[in-house]
Design a protein around this motif. Structure first.
Motif, short mmCIF file in Angstrom:
data_model
loop_
_atom_site.label_atom_id
_atom_site.label_comp_id
_atom_site.label_asym_id
_atom_site.label_seq_id
_atom_site.Cartn_x
_atom_site.Cartn_y
_atom_site.Cartn_z
N ALA A 29 -31.62 -16.66 -48.66
CA ALA A 29 -32.76 -16.68 -49.57
C ALA A 29 -33.95 -15.94 -48.96
CB ALA A 29 -33.14 -18.12 -49.89
N ALA A 30 -34.20 -16.17 -47.68
CA ALA A 30 -35.32 -15.51 -47.01
C ALA A 30 -35.09 -14.01 -46.93
CB ALA A 30 -35.50 -16.09 -45.61
N GLU A 31 -33.86 -13.61 -46.68
CA GLU A 31 -33.56 -12.17 -46.62
C GLU A 31 -33.75 -11.52 -47.98
OE1 GLU A 31 -29.62 -11.90 -44.99
OE2 GLU A 31 -30.31 -12.46 -42.98
N LEU A 32 -33.34 -12.19 -49.03
CA LEU A 32 -33.54 -11.66 -50.39
C LEU A 32 -35.02 -11.49 -50.68
CD1 LEU A 32 -32.44 -10.88 -53.20
CD2 LEU A 32 -32.60 -13.31 -53.79
N GLN A 33 -35.80 -12.50 -50.36
CA GLN A 33 -37.24 -12.44 -50.61
C GLN A 33 -37.91 -11.36 -49.77
OE1 GLN A 33 -38.76 -14.34 -52.97
NE2 GLN A 33 -40.65 -13.24 -52.61
N ALA A 34 -37.44 -11.18 -48.55
CA ALA A 34 -38.04 -10.19 -47.64
C ALA A 34 -37.84 -8.76 -48.13
CB ALA A 34 -37.45 -10.36 -46.25
N ARG A 35 -36.80 -8.53 -48.91
CA ARG A 35 -36.57 -7.17 -49.44
C ARG A 35 -37.61 -6.75 -50.47
NH1 ARG A 35 -30.76 -8.50 -50.91
NH2 ARG A 35 -30.05 -9.26 -48.91
N ARG A 36 -38.33 -7.71 -51.01
CA ARG A 36 -39.43 -7.47 -51.97
C ARG A 36 -39.00 -6.73 -53.24
NH1 ARG A 36 -44.33 -8.87 -49.53
NH2 ARG A 36 -44.19 -8.99 -47.28
N HIS A 37 -37.75 -6.86 -53.61
CA HIS A 37 -37.27 -6.27 -54.86
C HIS A 37 -36.92 -7.37 -55.86
CE1 HIS A 37 -37.16 -2.23 -53.26
NE2 HIS A 37 -36.56 -2.70 -52.18
N VAL A 38 -37.39 -8.57 -55.59
CA VAL A 38 -37.06 -9.73 -56.40
C VAL A 38 -38.01 -9.80 -57.59
CG1 VAL A 38 -36.86 -12.23 -56.40
CG2 VAL A 38 -36.21 -10.94 -54.37
N LYS A 39 -37.46 -9.96 -58.77
CA LYS A 39 -38.25 -10.13 -59.99
C LYS A 39 -38.19 -11.60 -60.38
CE LYS A 39 -38.66 -5.63 -61.15
NZ LYS A 39 -39.73 -4.90 -60.66
N GLY A 40 -39.03 -12.40 -59.79
CA GLY A 40 -39.04 -13.84 -60.04
C GLY A 40 -39.07 -14.60 -58.73
N LYS A 41 -38.98 -15.90 -58.85
CA LYS A 41 -39.07 -16.79 -57.69
C LYS A 41 -37.68 -17.03 -57.11
CE LYS A 41 -43.42 -17.32 -58.12
NZ LYS A 41 -44.32 -16.66 -57.20
N VAL A 42 -37.66 -17.28 -55.81
CA VAL A 42 -36.43 -17.69 -55.12
C VAL A 42 -36.57 -19.19 -54.88
CG1 VAL A 42 -35.05 -17.44 -53.03
CG2 VAL A 42 -36.11 -15.43 -54.05
N VAL A 43 -35.59 -19.93 -55.37
CA VAL A 43 -35.63 -21.40 -55.31
C VAL A 43 -34.65 -21.90 -54.27
CG1 VAL A 43 -35.23 -23.50 -56.65
CG2 VAL A 43 -36.24 -21.51 -57.75
N ILE A 44 -35.11 -22.88 -53.46
CA ILE A 44 -34.25 -23.54 -52.47
C ILE A 44 -34.03 -24.97 -52.95
CG2 ILE A 44 -34.01 -24.23 -50.06
CD1 ILE A 44 -34.23 -21.21 -50.45
N HIS A 45 -32.77 -25.35 -53.08
CA HIS A 45 -32.42 -26.72 -53.50
C HIS A 45 -32.30 -27.60 -52.27
CE1 HIS A 45 -31.57 -25.63 -57.66
NE2 HIS A 45 -31.09 -24.52 -57.17
N LEU A 46 -33.10 -28.65 -52.24
CA LEU A 46 -33.06 -29.59 -51.12
C LEU A 46 -32.11 -30.74 -51.40
CD1 LEU A 46 -36.85 -29.74 -50.35
CD2 LEU A 46 -35.13 -28.32 -49.27
#
Length: 46
Positions: A29-46
């Protein structure tokens, strides 16, 4: 904040979710967000 919560609950405000991950995949998830090509939020399920 309360007003925003009410809008979300009423379905009048939507937050785009690009991807969701279980906590075990937080690194992915962190790697996806770090690429900065995400259109929307990245959600982590606890």
């Amino acid at each position: 904040m309360e007003e925003l919560a009410c809008l979300v609950a009423a379905g009048q405000l939507q937050v785009p979710i690009a991807a969701s991950f279980p906590i075990e995949q937080i690194r992915d998830a962190a790697e996806l967000q770090a690429r900065r090509h995400v259109k929307g939020k990245v959600v982590i399920h606890l």
